[in-house]
Design an enzyme around this catalytic site. Structure first.
Site, short mmCIF file in Angstrom:
data_model
loop_
_atom_site.label_atom_id
_atom_site.label_comp_id
_atom_site.label_asym_id
_atom_site.label_seq_id
_atom_site.Cartn_x
_atom_site.Cartn_y
_atom_site.Cartn_z
N LYS A 119 -19.57 -15.12 -6.80
CA LYS A 119 -19.10 -13.86 -6.18
C LYS A 119 -17.67 -14.07 -5.73
O LYS A 119 -17.41 -14.33 -4.55
CB LYS A 119 -19.96 -13.58 -4.93
CG LYS A 119 -21.12 -12.64 -5.11
CD LYS A 119 -21.55 -12.15 -3.73
CE LYS A 119 -22.99 -12.49 -3.46
NZ LYS A 119 -23.41 -12.14 -2.09
N LYS A 164 -32.45 -24.53 -0.95
CA LYS A 164 -33.57 -24.37 -1.84
C LYS A 164 -33.24 -23.51 -3.06
O LYS A 164 -33.95 -23.49 -4.05
CB LYS A 164 -34.73 -23.66 -1.09
CG LYS A 164 -35.22 -24.41 0.11
CD LYS A 164 -36.24 -23.52 0.87
CE LYS A 164 -36.42 -24.04 2.27
NZ LYS A 164 -37.07 -23.02 3.12
N GLY A 165 -32.15 -22.74 -2.97
CA GLY A 165 -31.86 -21.72 -3.97
C GLY A 165 -31.79 -22.19 -5.41
O GLY A 165 -32.01 -21.41 -6.33
N ASP A 172 -32.95 -16.11 -2.05
CA ASP A 172 -33.84 -15.46 -1.09
C ASP A 172 -33.11 -14.53 -0.14
O ASP A 172 -31.88 -14.57 0.01
CB ASP A 172 -34.53 -16.52 -0.22
CG ASP A 172 -33.57 -17.13 0.82
OD1 ASP A 172 -32.45 -17.54 0.42
OD2 ASP A 172 -33.92 -17.17 2.00
N GLU A 198 -25.85 -25.30 -8.06
CA GLU A 198 -25.98 -24.32 -6.97
C GLU A 198 -26.52 -23.01 -7.50
O GLU A 198 -26.36 -22.69 -8.68
CB GLU A 198 -24.59 -24.06 -6.37
CG GLU A 198 -24.37 -24.55 -4.95
CD GLU A 198 -25.15 -23.82 -3.87
OE1 GLU A 198 -26.28 -23.35 -4.12
OE2 GLU A 198 -24.62 -23.73 -2.76
N ASP A 203 -20.33 -18.31 -3.01
CA ASP A 203 -20.03 -17.09 -2.27
C ASP A 203 -18.71 -17.29 -1.51
O ASP A 203 -17.65 -17.18 -2.10
CB ASP A 203 -21.23 -16.81 -1.35
CG ASP A 203 -21.16 -15.49 -0.62
OD1 ASP A 203 -20.71 -14.51 -1.23
OD2 ASP A 203 -21.57 -15.42 0.55
N ARG A 263 -37.69 -15.32 -3.74
CA ARG A 263 -37.25 -16.42 -4.61
C ARG A 263 -38.01 -16.42 -5.94
O ARG A 263 -37.51 -16.90 -6.95
CB ARG A 263 -37.50 -17.78 -3.92
CG ARG A 263 -36.64 -18.04 -2.70
CD ARG A 263 -36.72 -19.51 -2.31
NE ARG A 263 -36.25 -19.79 -0.97
CZ ARG A 263 -34.98 -19.99 -0.62
NH1 ARG A 263 -34.03 -19.91 -1.53
NH2 ARG A 263 -34.65 -20.24 0.63
N PHE A 305 -25.51 -8.20 -2.02
CA PHE A 305 -26.47 -9.24 -1.68
C PHE A 305 -27.59 -9.25 -2.71
O PHE A 305 -28.26 -8.25 -2.92
CB PHE A 305 -27.02 -9.05 -0.26
CG PHE A 305 -27.71 -10.29 0.23
CD1 PHE A 305 -26.98 -11.36 0.73
CD2 PHE A 305 -29.09 -10.41 0.13
CE1 PHE A 305 -27.61 -12.53 1.14
CE2 PHE A 305 -29.73 -11.58 0.54
CZ PHE A 305 -28.99 -12.63 1.04
N VAL A 306 -27.75 -10.38 -3.37
CA VAL A 306 -28.72 -10.47 -4.47
C VAL A 306 -29.85 -11.43 -4.15
O VAL A 306 -29.68 -12.36 -3.35
CB VAL A 306 -28.03 -10.88 -5.79
CG1 VAL A 306 -27.03 -9.81 -6.23
CG2 VAL A 306 -27.32 -12.23 -5.67
P1 IMP Z 1 -21.19 -20.02 0.65
O1 IMP Z 1 -21.12 -21.25 1.49
O2 IMP Z 1 -20.78 -18.80 1.41
O3 IMP Z 1 -20.49 -20.13 -0.68
O4 IMP Z 1 -22.71 -19.72 0.45
C1 IMP Z 1 -23.48 -20.27 -0.50
C2 IMP Z 1 -24.92 -20.09 -0.13
O5 IMP Z 1 -25.17 -18.85 0.53
C3 IMP Z 1 -25.72 -20.03 -1.40
O6 IMP Z 1 -26.13 -21.31 -1.78
C4 IMP Z 1 -26.87 -19.13 -1.02
O7 IMP Z 1 -27.91 -19.92 -0.48
C5 IMP Z 1 -26.33 -18.22 0.03
N1 IMP Z 1 -25.95 -16.88 -0.53
C6 IMP Z 1 -24.72 -16.39 -0.73
N2 IMP Z 1 -24.75 -15.16 -1.26
C7 IMP Z 1 -26.05 -14.86 -1.41
C8 IMP Z 1 -26.74 -13.70 -1.92
O8 IMP Z 1 -26.18 -12.68 -2.37
N3 IMP Z 1 -28.10 -13.78 -1.90
C9 IMP Z 1 -28.79 -14.86 -1.43
N4 IMP Z 1 -28.18 -15.95 -0.95
C10 IMP Z 1 -26.83 -15.95 -0.93
MG MG Z 2 -27.95 -22.20 -1.69
#
Ligand code: IMP
Ligand code: MG
Length: 178
Positions: free
Chosen positions: A130, A42-43, A158, A98, A102, A164, A151-152
């Protein structure tokens, strides 16, 4: 809600300005083409809404659902992608939208899944990156801002389905999620 925030990282104005630049860049890069924007729910919902209105091209907008966090601030490392893609991806010029890149786990899985369907081109646009948290080598084609290892929340992002609707991107106080 704002009492839960440690500090504001990116203000509404900064985000707005950066999105105008990203929209201009995408408009230039895809001149004369019809593009398909795929938002990762949903982000992405706030970012996609603002970015799409700054892209001056014919564009189709679709969504996929991916989740790896659940009700936690630490990634589970496993990605759940809603596999039913009920729109045409073959031969399309696709940009995946996206909220944040992360560990790279989500986008690595999504990229592979969409690439299999033979789009004409496939790029990734993320509002935040990040890099310090990366577990899989993944680079976005368009990035709004590089984000520190915190963590943001806000602007679509969210924690446990809250925050959100904040208009800016902020660091959440540690005591909220620990
Ligand atoms: P990844 O698979 O670890 O790259 O994660 C990506 C997903 O994790 C993003 O689409 C977000 O939904 C969530 N995410 C990663 N870091 C944060 C953060 O700092 N705040 C909120 N959601 C995060
Ligand atoms: Mg996401």
């Amino acid at each position: 809600m704002t009492n839960d925030l440690e500090k504001i990282l990116f203000t509404e104005e900064q985000i707005k300005e950066r999105i105008v630049e990203l929209g201009e860049q995408i408009t230039k890069d895809y001149a004369g083409k019809k593009i398909l924007l795929i938002g990762v729910l949903k982000g992405c919902y706030v970012f996609l809404a603002d970015l799409a209105r700054n892209i001056n091209l014919d564009c189709e907008i679709q969504f996929l659902t991916a989740s790896s966090y659940g009700f936690s601030s630490v990634s589970s490392g496993k990605v759940n992608v809603n596999e039913t893609i009920d729109f045409v991806t073959k031969g399309r010029d696709i940009i995946v939208i996206e909220d944040i890149l992360d560990t790279g786990v989500t986008l690595t899985a999504l990229h592979a899944m969409i690439a299999k369907q033979k789009p004409a081109s496939l790029k990734i646009c993320t509002l935040l990156d990040k890099p310090e948290r990366r577990e899989m080598p993944f680079t976005a084609d368009y990035t709004g801002f590089t984000c520190p290892n915190e963590f943001v929340v806000g602007y679509g992002l969210d924690y446990a389905e809250k925050y959100r609707n904040l208009p800016n991107v902020a660091v959440l106080k540690k005591e909220i999620y620990t």
